[in-house]
Scaffold this motif. Sequence first.
Motif, PDB file in Angstrom:
ATOM      1  N   ALA A  69       0.858  -1.174   0.000  1.00  0.00           N
ATOM      2  CA  ALA A  69       0.000   0.000   0.000  1.00  0.00           C
ATOM      3  C   ALA A  69       0.897   1.228   0.000  1.00  0.00           C
ATOM      4  CB  ALA A  69      -0.930   0.009   1.215  1.00  0.00           C
ATOM      5  N   GLY A  70       0.957   1.933  -1.111  1.00  0.00           N
ATOM      6  CA  GLY A  70       1.869   3.059  -1.215  1.00  0.00           C
ATOM      7  C   GLY A  70       3.302   2.588  -1.089  1.00  0.00           C
ATOM      8  N   HIS A  71       4.052   3.218  -0.184  1.00  0.00           N
ATOM      9  CA  HIS A  71       5.441   2.820   0.064  1.00  0.00           C
ATOM     10  C   HIS A  71       5.544   1.754   1.155  1.00  0.00           C
ATOM     11  CE1 HIS A  71       6.825   5.967  -2.546  1.00  0.00           C
ATOM     12  NE2 HIS A  71       6.255   6.919  -1.818  1.00  0.00           N
ATOM     13  N   LEU A  72       4.435   1.172   1.537  1.00  0.00           N
ATOM     14  CA  LEU A  72       4.430   0.232   2.652  1.00  0.00           C
ATOM     15  C   LEU A  72       4.272  -1.203   2.168  1.00  0.00           C
ATOM     16  CD1 LEU A  72       2.023   2.109   5.097  1.00  0.00           C
ATOM     17  CD2 LEU A  72       4.526   2.178   5.057  1.00  0.00           C
ATOM     18  N   ARG A  73       4.982  -2.089   2.844  1.00  0.00           N
ATOM     19  CA  ARG A  73       4.710  -3.522   2.742  1.00  0.00           C
ATOM     20  C   ARG A  73       3.999  -3.927   4.024  1.00  0.00           C
ATOM     21  NH1 ARG A  73       9.640  -7.114   0.870  1.00  0.00           N
ATOM     22  NH2 ARG A  73       7.896  -8.577   0.676  1.00  0.00           N
ATOM     23  N   VAL A  74       2.937  -4.706   3.875  1.00  0.00           N
ATOM     24  CA  VAL A  74       2.027  -4.966   4.993  1.00  0.00           C
ATOM     25  C   VAL A  74       1.960  -6.466   5.254  1.00  0.00           C
ATOM     26  CG1 VAL A  74      -0.302  -4.609   5.892  1.00  0.00           C
ATOM     27  CG2 VAL A  74       0.683  -2.948   4.285  1.00  0.00           C
TER      28      VAL A  74
ATOM     29  N   ALA B  41      -6.045   2.479   1.564  1.00  0.00           N
ATOM     30  CA  ALA B  41      -5.277   3.453   0.792  1.00  0.00           C
ATOM     31  C   ALA B  41      -6.215   4.587   0.401  1.00  0.00           C
ATOM     32  CB  ALA B  41      -4.664   2.795  -0.437  1.00  0.00           C
ATOM     33  N   SER B  42      -5.997   5.774   0.994  1.00  0.00           N
ATOM     34  CA  SER B  42      -6.864   6.927   0.763  1.00  0.00           C
ATOM     35  C   SER B  42      -6.085   8.014   0.029  1.00  0.00           C
ATOM     36  CB  SER B  42      -7.381   7.465   2.093  1.00  0.00           C
ATOM     37  OG  SER B  42      -6.345   8.127   2.804  1.00  0.00           O
ATOM     38  N   PRO B  43      -6.765   9.056  -0.461  1.00  0.00           N
ATOM     39  CA  PRO B  43      -6.044  10.161  -1.108  1.00  0.00           C
ATOM     40  C   PRO B  43      -5.037  10.843  -0.190  1.00  0.00           C
ATOM     41  CG  PRO B  43      -8.379  10.239  -1.627  1.00  0.00           C
ATOM     42  CD  PRO B  43      -8.219   9.186  -0.593  1.00  0.00           C
ATOM     43  N   ALA B  44      -5.260  10.816   1.127  1.00  0.00           N
ATOM     44  CA  ALA B  44      -4.350  11.458   2.080  1.00  0.00           C
ATOM     45  C   ALA B  44      -3.188  10.566   2.481  1.00  0.00           C
ATOM     46  CB  ALA B  44      -5.125  11.884   3.320  1.00  0.00           C
ATOM     47  N   GLY B  45      -3.211   9.311   2.071  1.00  0.00           N
ATOM     48  CA  GLY B  45      -2.168   8.372   2.451  1.00  0.00           C
ATOM     49  C   GLY B  45      -2.766   7.050   2.894  1.00  0.00           C
TER      50      GLY B  45
ATOM     51  N   ALA C 137      -8.394   1.359  20.453  1.00  0.00           N
ATOM     52  CA  ALA C 137      -7.954   1.361  19.055  1.00  0.00           C
ATOM     53  C   ALA C 137      -6.829   2.358  18.872  1.00  0.00           C
ATOM     54  CB  ALA C 137      -9.115   1.709  18.122  1.00  0.00           C
ATOM     55  N   VAL C 138      -5.990   2.082  17.893  1.00  0.00           N
ATOM     56  CA  VAL C 138      -4.966   3.023  17.469  1.00  0.00           C
ATOM     57  C   VAL C 138      -5.091   3.183  15.956  1.00  0.00           C
ATOM     58  CG1 VAL C 138      -3.217   1.193  17.276  1.00  0.00           C
ATOM     59  CG2 VAL C 138      -2.509   3.585  17.479  1.00  0.00           C
ATOM     60  N   LEU C 139      -5.104   4.429  15.506  1.00  0.00           N
ATOM     61  CA  LEU C 139      -5.192   4.761  14.096  1.00  0.00           C
ATOM     62  C   LEU C 139      -3.848   5.304  13.645  1.00  0.00           C
ATOM     63  CD1 LEU C 139      -8.184   4.790  15.146  1.00  0.00           C
ATOM     64  CD2 LEU C 139      -8.655   6.516  13.398  1.00  0.00           C
ATOM     65  N   ALA C 140      -3.472   4.999  12.412  1.00  0.00           N
ATOM     66  CA  ALA C 140      -2.204   5.477  11.867  1.00  0.00           C
ATOM     67  C   ALA C 140      -2.427   5.956  10.442  1.00  0.00           C
ATOM     68  CB  ALA C 140      -1.145   4.370  11.895  1.00  0.00           C
ATOM     69  N   GLU C 141      -1.663   6.994  10.067  1.00  0.00           N
ATOM     70  CA  GLU C 141      -1.708   7.532   8.704  1.00  0.00           C
ATOM     71  C   GLU C 141      -0.281   7.755   8.227  1.00  0.00           C
ATOM     72  OE1 GLU C 141      -4.556  10.763   7.314  1.00  0.00           O
ATOM     73  OE2 GLU C 141      -2.643  11.854   7.331  1.00  0.00           O
ATOM     74  N   VAL C 142       0.052   7.151   7.093  1.00  0.00           N
ATOM     75  CA  VAL C 142       1.387   7.268   6.521  1.00  0.00           C
ATOM     76  C   VAL C 142       1.269   7.927   5.159  1.00  0.00           C
ATOM     77  CG1 VAL C 142       3.476   6.057   5.826  1.00  0.00           C
ATOM     78  CG2 VAL C 142       2.124   5.194   7.745  1.00  0.00           C
ATOM     79  N   GLY C 143       1.863   9.104   5.017  1.00  0.00           N
ATOM     80  CA  GLY C 143       1.857   9.817   3.746  1.00  0.00           C
ATOM     81  C   GLY C 143       3.178   9.663   3.025  1.00  0.00           C
TER      82      GLY C 143
ATOM     83  N   LEU D   9       3.819  -2.803   9.451  1.00  0.00           N
ATOM     84  CA  LEU D   9       4.021  -1.907   8.315  1.00  0.00           C
ATOM     85  C   LEU D   9       5.519  -1.692   8.146  1.00  0.00           C
ATOM     86  CD1 LEU D   9       1.332   0.820   9.125  1.00  0.00           C
ATOM     87  CD2 LEU D   9       1.047  -1.213   7.697  1.00  0.00           C
ATOM     88  N   ARG D  10       6.036  -1.989   6.952  1.00  0.00           N
ATOM     89  CA  ARG D  10       7.454  -1.763   6.671  1.00  0.00           C
ATOM     90  C   ARG D  10       7.566  -0.703   5.570  1.00  0.00           C
ATOM     91  NH1 ARG D  10      11.281  -6.843   5.661  1.00  0.00           N
ATOM     92  NH2 ARG D  10      10.850  -7.046   7.886  1.00  0.00           N
ATOM     93  N   TYR D  11       8.224   0.394   5.909  1.00  0.00           N
ATOM     94  CA  TYR D  11       8.387   1.501   4.961  1.00  0.00           C
ATOM     95  C   TYR D  11       9.505   1.133   3.983  1.00  0.00           C
ATOM     96  CZ  TYR D  11       8.075   6.365   3.396  1.00  0.00           C
ATOM     97  OH  TYR D  11       7.849   7.503   2.658  1.00  0.00           O
TER      98      TYR D  11
END
Length: 333
Positions: free
Chosen positions: A113-118, A140-144, A203-209, A328-330
């Motif tokens: 997902a983007g630059h992430l391996r999940v 995967a959203s427009p914001a990341g 819960a924990v939410l995360a956003e990666v741009g 999540l691996r960047y």
Amino acid sequence: MAFVAVIDVVAGPAVGFLPLVSLGPAFAGLVGGWRRTALIGGLALVLCLALGWYDGLFPARRGLTALASVVGVTAAGLLAAVMRQRREAELAGVRSIAEVAQRVLLRPVPRRAGHLRVAVSYTSAVAEARIGGDLYEVVASPAGVRVIVGDVQGKGLDAVETAALVLGAFREAAHDEPDLRSVGARLERAADRELQGEKFVTAVLAEVGDGRRVTLLNYGHPPPVVVSPEGTVRFAEPPRNALPLGLGIHGGSGPEPYEAHFADGDQLLLYTDGVTEARDRTDRFYPLVERSVLLRDADPEAALEALRTDLVAHVEGPLHDDAAMLLLRYQRH
């Protein structure tokens, strides 16, 4: 049956072992189908007739009693086998429905997902369970890339229903809302509206741009772990504690978004308390920080599987709580 036959021939009819031939169809009804039970019962009947004739028990009462025992136990074994097979068929149907429900509730996350391996791992506290109260999702959203990992208070169908509510709200909000705070606000409104009594969800939410940061929003959940390429481990703890989802009606302000360094090669591990609260036989908690070295494998899925295997080995038996982990691996290249 063979053992009883040998004893009967060697010891003679005075010992009175002949009725024990009926143990054959009795055990067959417990472990086999009705056809196998009928076959074993027929064999036991023939063996009883042969031994009774050899011992000279027919037409005396002892021979007829042994014969009646075999017939009666065979009939009972057939009935037990039929009822057991029906229950197994019903259980198989329930399990297939549970598997479909799991695919709807906890859909497979994308490997990239983007630059992430999940990679994701879910270990149930009950071996037969397919779904539970832990939840996770990657969108995967427009914001990341936006991620949630959570843990529903309680177990059973009520917990599954609550998990479905939170995941449904997150999947919709993750696409629509401009920032992570707005996503969290949508989840808070949905939880406060739908959850009754003392039900809540950590819960924990995360956003990666595209930057070198990850934005986090923590609702009373264990803090994620950030592992650098050099092996340095640190907890991404929130600046202050906040109430779980569903407890907003009790007052208190919601959590504040905070950031953590997250660049190329870094790994972010989100998990539920079933991981950190897993204990061995000496009541020692699972040392997640020490075991983070297992995440060095080049394949994120293999790395997370190694961590899950080590967790199960630490407990040396079934887990006392569900354990979900999302890695999540960047990786830009």
